[in-house]
Design a protein around this motif. Structure first.
Motif, short mmCIF file in Angstrom:
data_model
loop_
_atom_site.label_atom_id
_atom_site.label_comp_id
_atom_site.label_asym_id
_atom_site.label_seq_id
_atom_site.Cartn_x
_atom_site.Cartn_y
_atom_site.Cartn_z
N HIS A 397 0.82 -1.22 0.00
CA HIS A 397 0.00 0.00 0.00
C HIS A 397 0.85 1.27 0.00
N GLU A 398 2.14 1.16 0.36
CA GLU A 398 3.02 2.33 0.31
C GLU A 398 3.30 2.76 -1.13
N LEU A 399 2.97 1.91 -2.08
CA LEU A 399 3.23 2.20 -3.49
C LEU A 399 1.97 2.12 -4.35
N VAL A 400 1.27 0.99 -4.31
CA VAL A 400 0.10 0.78 -5.16
C VAL A 400 -1.17 1.12 -4.39
N LYS A 401 -1.92 2.06 -4.90
CA LYS A 401 -3.20 2.46 -4.29
C LYS A 401 -4.33 1.81 -5.08
N HIS A 402 -4.98 0.84 -4.47
CA HIS A 402 -6.02 0.07 -5.15
C HIS A 402 -7.13 0.98 -5.64
N GLU A 403 -7.48 0.80 -6.91
CA GLU A 403 -8.53 1.56 -7.59
C GLU A 403 -8.14 3.02 -7.84
N GLU A 404 -6.86 3.36 -7.61
CA GLU A 404 -6.41 4.72 -7.87
C GLU A 404 -5.34 4.75 -8.96
N ASN A 405 -4.25 4.00 -8.76
CA ASN A 405 -3.22 3.92 -9.80
C ASN A 405 -3.04 2.50 -10.33
N GLY A 406 -3.91 1.61 -9.88
CA GLY A 406 -3.86 0.22 -10.31
C GLY A 406 -4.77 -0.64 -9.45
N LEU A 407 -4.55 -1.94 -9.53
CA LEU A 407 -5.37 -2.89 -8.79
C LEU A 407 -4.48 -3.89 -8.06
N VAL A 408 -4.97 -4.37 -6.93
CA VAL A 408 -4.25 -5.35 -6.13
C VAL A 408 -5.05 -6.64 -6.14
N PHE A 409 -4.37 -7.77 -6.39
CA PHE A 409 -5.06 -9.06 -6.43
C PHE A 409 -4.41 -10.04 -5.47
N MET A 410 -5.17 -11.10 -5.15
CA MET A 410 -4.69 -12.11 -4.20
C MET A 410 -4.30 -13.41 -4.88
N ASP A 411 -4.97 -13.74 -6.01
CA ASP A 411 -4.73 -15.03 -6.65
C ASP A 411 -5.02 -14.92 -8.14
N SER A 412 -4.87 -16.03 -8.86
CA SER A 412 -5.03 -16.02 -10.32
C SER A 412 -6.46 -15.68 -10.74
N GLU A 413 -7.45 -16.13 -9.98
CA GLU A 413 -8.84 -15.85 -10.35
C GLU A 413 -9.14 -14.35 -10.26
N GLU A 414 -8.64 -13.73 -9.21
CA GLU A 414 -8.87 -12.29 -9.06
C GLU A 414 -8.12 -11.51 -10.14
N LEU A 415 -6.92 -11.95 -10.48
CA LEU A 415 -6.17 -11.29 -11.56
C LEU A 415 -6.91 -11.44 -12.88
N ALA A 416 -7.42 -12.63 -13.17
CA ALA A 416 -8.16 -12.84 -14.42
C ALA A 416 -9.38 -11.93 -14.49
N ASP A 417 -10.11 -11.80 -13.38
CA ASP A 417 -11.28 -10.92 -13.36
C ASP A 417 -10.87 -9.47 -13.61
N GLN A 418 -9.74 -9.07 -13.06
CA GLN A 418 -9.27 -7.70 -13.26
C GLN A 418 -8.88 -7.46 -14.72
N LEU A 419 -8.22 -8.44 -15.33
CA LEU A 419 -7.87 -8.31 -16.74
C LEU A 419 -9.12 -8.20 -17.60
N LYS A 420 -10.12 -9.00 -17.28
CA LYS A 420 -11.37 -8.95 -18.03
C LYS A 420 -12.04 -7.59 -17.89
N MET A 421 -12.08 -7.07 -16.68
CA MET A 421 -12.71 -5.77 -16.44
C MET A 421 -11.95 -4.65 -17.15
N LEU A 422 -10.63 -4.66 -17.07
CA LEU A 422 -9.83 -3.58 -17.63
C LEU A 422 -9.86 -3.58 -19.16
N PHE A 423 -9.89 -4.77 -19.77
CA PHE A 423 -9.81 -4.85 -21.22
C PHE A 423 -11.17 -4.99 -21.91
N SER A 424 -12.24 -5.08 -21.13
CA SER A 424 -13.57 -5.19 -21.74
C SER A 424 -13.98 -3.88 -22.41
#
Length: 463
Positions: A397-424
């Motif tokens: 959190h000292e660098l990446v601000k979730h939903e401000e300059n990027g997204l933070v994920f916990m696992d592959s499923e959450e990353l996949a969902d983020q890729l889908k949302m960002l590129f849709s």
């Protein structure tokens, strides 16, 4: 037994150094620094930045480390910086693993001591990158005692936690390394570190006072104009297939890459309609980065495309060197993806920032063995106003601000969902990626030089 061996190593270092004491008759040059990297100099950007900043402030700099990747041209052309290479010590393929490590440490200590006392001019400061701290902290301290120099340690992480990823944290060798790092770390005159979390941990658990010096991007990490993007894509296309155009232009005079097209008459470069999205992940291919997370997310993204989702094809570029690269390269070659192309180039130092400045999204898999350092690869991406998806760990959190300059994920499923949302909404000018880019531009974070002048330079002038 390991503790006894370490004690003998330290004793040998002291006795050997005393034999060379006659070389320390004259005092060191105050405005001179030896920057020590027990690693590949070209893959140590923070220490390269230190060297450049010191040189700009009039210091004579000796940069000591291993030969390997090419450093930045600016560093190579600076007359006040002299790069001195040590021989790299490889693991000895005989005897038990612990004994191999002990022998490697002894040889490293001898090489470092020889380089600092016999090949390096007397300096006012030795600025040491840690890790690795074993044996470099003890060796540099001995040399500082003999030459009247000051020892400055730049804490990037803890060496013992990185060893713990391989051996387990209960291993006697890891416990010995922790004891050594904690004891010898207190011998320094000054300490720098990369996060506030590490500064607090050093103070609380190690009784070491440090100054937080956040990694900041150098000035050459910035948005790449379309003309520069095109030249880079055409250059990479000679070697890497994903950068080549999938179709020929209607006008044979036009020049086309997978992403851009150049009109030679007007000199104008445009992005291709329906171009693939460019995803970049920089990795060290080590155990602290679970690369399978990204591969699983890409497989899921591929299935969405096959299922008819309105998503672009992807070109995923994974840069870096490391011990697990061949392992994952074999896995990638067997994935059989049709809408996602993956390539794993090693880029020239000058091309890497251009690639980040040309990409649509960055992915970071760095977890931190200690949970106390931050990935410089994200710092560089933010310098190029490149939004990032980064895996969560303690002080991110000292660098990446979730939903401000990027997204933070916990696992592959959450990353996949983020890729889908960002590129849709990839073709929309008001998509989430462009919102993140706008936030990064408006944040106006200081660059390395500005930050260094404020936090580091005073330490080298008032001590």
């Amino acid at each position: 037994m390991a503790a006894s061996i370490l004690a003998l190593i330290l004793l040998a270092l002291v006795l050997g150094s005393l034999l060379l004491l006659w070389r320390a008759r004259r005092g060191p040059r105050v405005r001179s620094v030896c920057v020590v990297v027990v690693g590949d100099v070209g893959r140590s950007p923070r220490m390269q930045y230190h060297a450049l900043s010191l040189a700009r402030r009039g210091f004579d700099v000796t940069l000591l480390g291993y030969r390997g990747s090419k450093p930045h041209d600016e560093l190579l052309s600076n007359e006040k910086i002299h790069i001195l290479h040590m021989p790299e010590v490889n693991r000895i393929p005989v005897a038990p693993r612990t004994f191999q490590y002990v022998i490697k440490v002894v040889i490293q200590a001898v090489h470092l001591l020889y380089a600092l006392l016999l090949k390096t001019p007397r300096v006012g400061y030795i600025l040491l990158q840690n890790p690795p701290g074993l044996p470099s902290i003890a060796v540099c301290w001995v040399v500082c005692c003999l030459r009247g120099s000051k020892l400055v340690i730049d804490w990037h992480n803890y060496g013992y936690t990185m060893m713990g990823l391989t051996h387990g944290f209960a291993h006697p060798l890891v416990q010995l390394a922790k004891w050594y790092e904690k004891l010898c770390g207190r011998l320094s005159d000054l300490n720098l570190c990369v996060t506030n979390a590490m500064r607090e941990d050093l103070a609380k658990n190690w009784n070491i006072r440090a100054v937080t010096v956040y990694d900041k991007p150098a000035s050459f990490f910035t948005n790449s104009p379309l003309e520069i993007q095109h030249r880079l894509f055409m250059k990479l296309g000679h070697t890497y297939f994903p950068f080549r155009a999938s179709t020929e232009p209607l006008d044979p005079a036009f020049e086309r890459s997978a992403f851009t097209e150049l009109n030679p008459r007007s000199g104008k470069v445009t992005q291709l309609d329906g171009r693939p999205a460019l995803l970049v992940s920089s990795t060290s291919w080590t155990e602290d980065e679970d690369f399978s997370i990204l591969l699983k997310a890409l497989e899921r993204f591929e299935q969405w495309i096959i299922g008819g989702a309105n998503l672009p094809s992807l070109v995923c570029v994974i840069t870096g060197k490391g011990p697990l690269k061949e392992h994952y390269s074999q896995i990638i070659s067997q994935m059989g993806l049709k809408h996602i192309q993956i390539c794993t180039p090693w880029l020239e130092a000058e091309d890497y920032p251009l690639l980040l400045g040309s990409a649509d999204l960055g992915v970071c898999l760095h977890k931190s063995s200690s949970g106390l350092d931050l990935p410089m690869k994200v710092v560089d991406m933010f310098g190029c106003c490149l939004p990032v998806c980064a895996i969560h760990f303690q002080c991110l959190h000292e660098l990446v601000k979730h939903e401000e300059n990027g997204l933070v994920f916990m696992d592959s499923e959450e990353l996949a969902d983020q890729l889908k949302m960002l590129f849709s909404e990839f073709s929309s000018p008001d998509n989430k990626l462009n919102q993140f880019r706008k936030n990064l531009k408006e944040s106006k974070q200081p660059r390395w030089d500005e930050s260094w002048e404020r936090t580091v330079f005073p330490l080298f002038t008032h001590t």
